[in-house]
Design a protein around this motif. Structure first.
Motif, PDB file in Angstrom:
ATOM      1  N   GLY A 346      35.136 -31.353  69.465  1.00 46.33           N
ATOM      2  CA  GLY A 346      36.593 -30.660  69.315  1.00 46.33           C
ATOM      3  C   GLY A 346      37.247 -30.407  68.031  1.00 46.33           C
ATOM      4  O   GLY A 346      38.209 -30.451  67.637  1.00 46.33           O
ATOM      5  N   LYS A 347      36.153 -30.276  66.741  1.00 48.30           N
ATOM      6  CA  LYS A 347      36.578 -30.018  65.318  1.00 48.30           C
ATOM      7  C   LYS A 347      36.455 -28.789  65.117  1.00 48.30           C
ATOM      8  O   LYS A 347      36.587 -28.422  63.911  1.00 48.30           O
ATOM      9  CB  LYS A 347      35.415 -30.981  64.694  1.00 48.30           C
ATOM     10  CG  LYS A 347      35.782 -32.395  64.897  1.00 48.30           C
ATOM     11  CD  LYS A 347      34.905 -33.216  63.791  1.00 48.30           C
ATOM     12  CE  LYS A 347      35.145 -34.587  63.909  1.00 48.30           C
ATOM     13  NZ  LYS A 347      34.216 -35.552  63.123  1.00 48.30           N
ATOM     14  N   CYS A 348      35.913 -27.453  65.949  1.00 48.27           N
ATOM     15  CA  CYS A 348      35.989 -26.398  65.489  1.00 48.27           C
ATOM     16  C   CYS A 348      36.480 -25.339  66.707  1.00 48.27           C
ATOM     17  O   CYS A 348      36.377 -25.842  67.762  1.00 48.27           O
ATOM     18  CB  CYS A 348      34.352 -25.759  65.254  1.00 48.27           C
ATOM     19  SG  CYS A 348      33.211 -25.617  66.566  1.00 48.27           S
ATOM     20  N   LEU A 349      36.862 -24.214  66.400  1.00 46.94           N
ATOM     21  CA  LEU A 349      37.109 -23.255  67.334  1.00 46.94           C
ATOM     22  C   LEU A 349      35.891 -22.330  67.645  1.00 46.94           C
ATOM     23  O   LEU A 349      35.304 -22.587  68.644  1.00 46.94           O
ATOM     24  CB  LEU A 349      38.319 -22.412  66.830  1.00 46.94           C
ATOM     25  CG  LEU A 349      39.879 -22.911  66.875  1.00 46.94           C
ATOM     26  CD1 LEU A 349      41.035 -22.059  66.254  1.00 46.94           C
ATOM     27  CD2 LEU A 349      40.290 -23.148  68.453  1.00 46.94           C
ATOM     28  N   ARG A 350      35.387 -21.524  66.443  1.00 49.26           N
ATOM     29  CA  ARG A 350      34.337 -20.687  66.347  1.00 49.26           C
ATOM     30  C   ARG A 350      33.488 -21.065  65.470  1.00 49.26           C
ATOM     31  O   ARG A 350      34.081 -21.066  64.278  1.00 49.26           O
ATOM     32  CB  ARG A 350      34.598 -19.362  66.903  1.00 49.26           C
ATOM     33  CG  ARG A 350      34.859 -18.817  68.091  1.00 49.26           C
ATOM     34  CD  ARG A 350      33.623 -18.947  69.186  1.00 49.26           C
ATOM     35  NE  ARG A 350      33.794 -18.337  70.313  1.00 49.26           N
ATOM     36  CZ  ARG A 350      34.176 -19.001  71.397  1.00 49.26           C
ATOM     37  NH1 ARG A 350      34.523 -20.319  71.356  1.00 49.26           N
ATOM     38  NH2 ARG A 350      34.011 -18.273  72.516  1.00 49.26           N
ATOM     39  N   CYS A 351      32.165 -21.345  65.573  1.00 45.99           N
ATOM     40  CA  CYS A 351      31.471 -21.721  64.613  1.00 45.99           C
ATOM     41  C   CYS A 351      30.305 -20.449  64.839  1.00 45.99           C
ATOM     42  O   CYS A 351      29.622 -20.207  65.730  1.00 45.99           O
ATOM     43  CB  CYS A 351      30.586 -22.764  64.668  1.00 45.99           C
ATOM     44  SG  CYS A 351      29.194 -23.249  63.510  1.00 45.99           S
ATOM     45  N   VAL A 352      30.220 -19.720  63.616  1.00 43.25           N
ATOM     46  CA  VAL A 352      29.421 -18.602  63.370  1.00 43.25           C
ATOM     47  C   VAL A 352      28.155 -19.191  62.656  1.00 43.25           C
ATOM     48  O   VAL A 352      28.148 -19.562  61.670  1.00 43.25           O
ATOM     49  CB  VAL A 352      30.046 -17.578  62.539  1.00 43.25           C
ATOM     50  CG1 VAL A 352      28.808 -16.215  62.443  1.00 43.25           C
ATOM     51  CG2 VAL A 352      31.364 -16.850  63.233  1.00 43.25           C
ATOM     52  N   ILE A 353      27.053 -18.711  63.478  1.00 43.68           N
ATOM     53  CA  ILE A 353      25.689 -19.137  62.997  1.00 43.68           C
ATOM     54  C   ILE A 353      25.076 -18.106  62.429  1.00 43.68           C
ATOM     55  O   ILE A 353      24.931 -16.764  63.223  1.00 43.68           O
ATOM     56  CB  ILE A 353      24.785 -19.719  64.201  1.00 43.68           C
ATOM     57  CG1 ILE A 353      25.593 -20.935  64.896  1.00 43.68           C
ATOM     58  CG2 ILE A 353      23.363 -20.069  63.662  1.00 43.68           C
ATOM     59  CD1 ILE A 353      25.173 -21.478  66.026  1.00 43.68           C
ATOM     60  N   HIS A 354      24.472 -18.257  61.274  1.00 41.49           N
ATOM     61  CA  HIS A 354      24.044 -16.677  60.482  1.00 41.49           C
ATOM     62  C   HIS A 354      22.332 -17.113  60.586  1.00 41.49           C
ATOM     63  O   HIS A 354      21.852 -18.102  60.310  1.00 41.49           O
ATOM     64  CB  HIS A 354      24.521 -16.979  59.202  1.00 41.49           C
ATOM     65  CG  HIS A 354      26.080 -16.708  58.944  1.00 41.49           C
ATOM     66  ND1 HIS A 354      26.602 -15.480  58.573  1.00 41.49           N
ATOM     67  CD2 HIS A 354      27.113 -17.683  59.096  1.00 41.49           C
ATOM     68  CE1 HIS A 354      27.858 -15.520  58.254  1.00 41.49           C
ATOM     69  NE2 HIS A 354      28.037 -16.773  58.858  1.00 41.49           N
ATOM     70  N   MET A 355      21.937 -16.107  60.990  1.00 44.00           N
ATOM     71  CA  MET A 355      20.313 -15.812  61.480  1.00 44.00           C
ATOM     72  C   MET A 355      19.765 -15.809  59.710  1.00 44.00           C
ATOM     73  O   MET A 355      20.329 -15.175  59.017  1.00 44.00           O
ATOM     74  CB  MET A 355      19.781 -14.966  62.322  1.00 44.00           C
ATOM     75  CG  MET A 355      20.494 -14.883  63.604  1.00 44.00           C
ATOM     76  SD  MET A 355      20.442 -16.475  64.562  1.00 44.00           S
ATOM     77  CE  MET A 355      18.425 -16.163  64.801  1.00 44.00           C
TER      78      MET A 355
END
Length: 357
Positions: A346-355
């Motif tokens: 519960g420590k993030c809203l959205r985590c963007v993963i960069h390829m």
């Protein structure tokens, strides 16, 4: 990733080159429920007729990815539906896309012909839009805004309660705020979300763990008989009944009309849009409906991807809607398991993963 395209009266684009199977150097493969993802090489087939092949640039981790990873039985699988990328190659008959187009990937389709589209699709967007931001519009943010605008059609001056303040719930809050709702109550067991939620339009925050009475009663007290609209954004079918009970019923609606001297429009509407991990069946007492309440489901906020998403992207470029504010973490692809752990905790809203390039 290969997705079907739609037809057009234009002449088909020629094949950009002799397309073959390609080997992706890195894919995060889930081999079992709850097991750490394994980074492996995978082969991706060439696009078939009416398909395109996309080089994914960024993907944001969605709560439904987490739910499927924890509870589904179909493995191995690769997650990452909330993505943006660049068209790498096109199959025969494709007229809508060419190599190099920037696209959003969407889990539902829109062929423009059948009444219901079951396949996923891609939506062409401007090459000037930051792919690492608008990937959120391919699922979570769009789903929440659409639930508020298209499914519930929230009216000015209304009261709203939202169960679950993740990205989807806070997008509902943003949509309600932009529609002029006067009271937007957020409900979540994570106390850290209370202050952060204000930035998206939440006017009051309730942590059920801090209440001595049922949360639906607390909401009835706060709203003077129940909310005009309630949203279940947790993915807990048991919470649907609570959301229904938190809504204004016929009797409280009639009393409010008498006290205000005006005829209020309608009564409580509950919208459910969470993805359940367990117990998909919903149970509710018939009295909840007999007193005038309504329950509706929402899939992708009622948007038609190809027709509607470009307008949301345009609203983003004009700064008419918030998107960047939901991104709390940016991680390289090799840290994909860290992204899952952040969401689990519960420590993030959205985590963007960069390829990788």
């Amino acid at each position: 990733m290969s997705l079907p395209s739609s037809t057009s009266i234009e002449q088909p684009q020629p094949r950009v080159h002799d397309v073959d199977v390609i080997t992706c150097k890195a894919a995060a493969v889930a081999w079992g429920a709850g097991q750490p993802l394994v980074i492996e090489q995978v082969n991706v087939s060439p696009p078939q007729p009416m398909e395109i092949r996309i080089k994914v640039v960024c993907t944001s981790l969605c709560r439904s990815d987490l739910s499927a990873w924890e509870s589904q039985t179909i493995f191995p699988r690769i997650f990452g539906h909330e993505a943006t990328g660049i068209v790498e190659s096109v199959g025969e008959g494709v007229t809508e896309f060419t190599q190099g187009d920037h696209v959003l990937t969407v889990f539902i389709g829109e062929c423009g012909k059948c009444r219901q589209c079951a396949s996923g699709c891609a939506v062409k967007i401007s090459s000037l839009v930051p792919l690492e931001k608008v990937c959120l519009l391919s699922c979570g943010v769009a789903a929440g805004l659409g639930a508020a605008w298209n499914v519930a059609d929230i009216s000015d001056g209304s009261s709203v309660v939202i169960f679950g303040l993740g990205t989807v719930g806070l997008s509902v809050a943003q949509g309600a705020n932009l529609r002029g709702a006067s009271q937007i109550i957020g409900v979540d067991t994570n106390p850290e979300k209370g202050e952060k939620a204000k930035a998206f339009g939440i006017t009051e925050f309730i942590n059920p763990n801090d209440s001595k009475e049922p949360i639906q009663q607390v909401i009835k007290h706060l709203t003077g008989g129940g909310a005009d609209y309630s949203f279940e954004c947790i993915g807990d079918t048991g919470m649907v009944t609570t959301a229904l009970q938190a809504c204004r019923d016929f009797y409280s609606f009639h009393l409010a009309s008498l006290l205000s001297g005006v005829c209020l429009k309608g009564w409580g509407l509950t919208v459910t849009l969470g993805v359940p991990k367990v117990k998909p069946e919903i149970t509710a007492h018939y009295g909840a409906f007999l007193t005038g309440r309504t329950l509706k489901g929402s899939l992708f906020g009622g948007w038609k991807p190809k027709s509607d998403l470009p307008s949301l992207v345009e609203m983003y470029t004009k700064k008419e809607i918030q998107v960047d504010e939901y991104i709390t973490h940016n991680l390289p692809f090799e840290d994909v398991n860290k992204a899952f752990n952040l969401m689990l905790e519960g420590k993030c809203l959205r985590c963007v993963i960069h390829m990788e390039n």
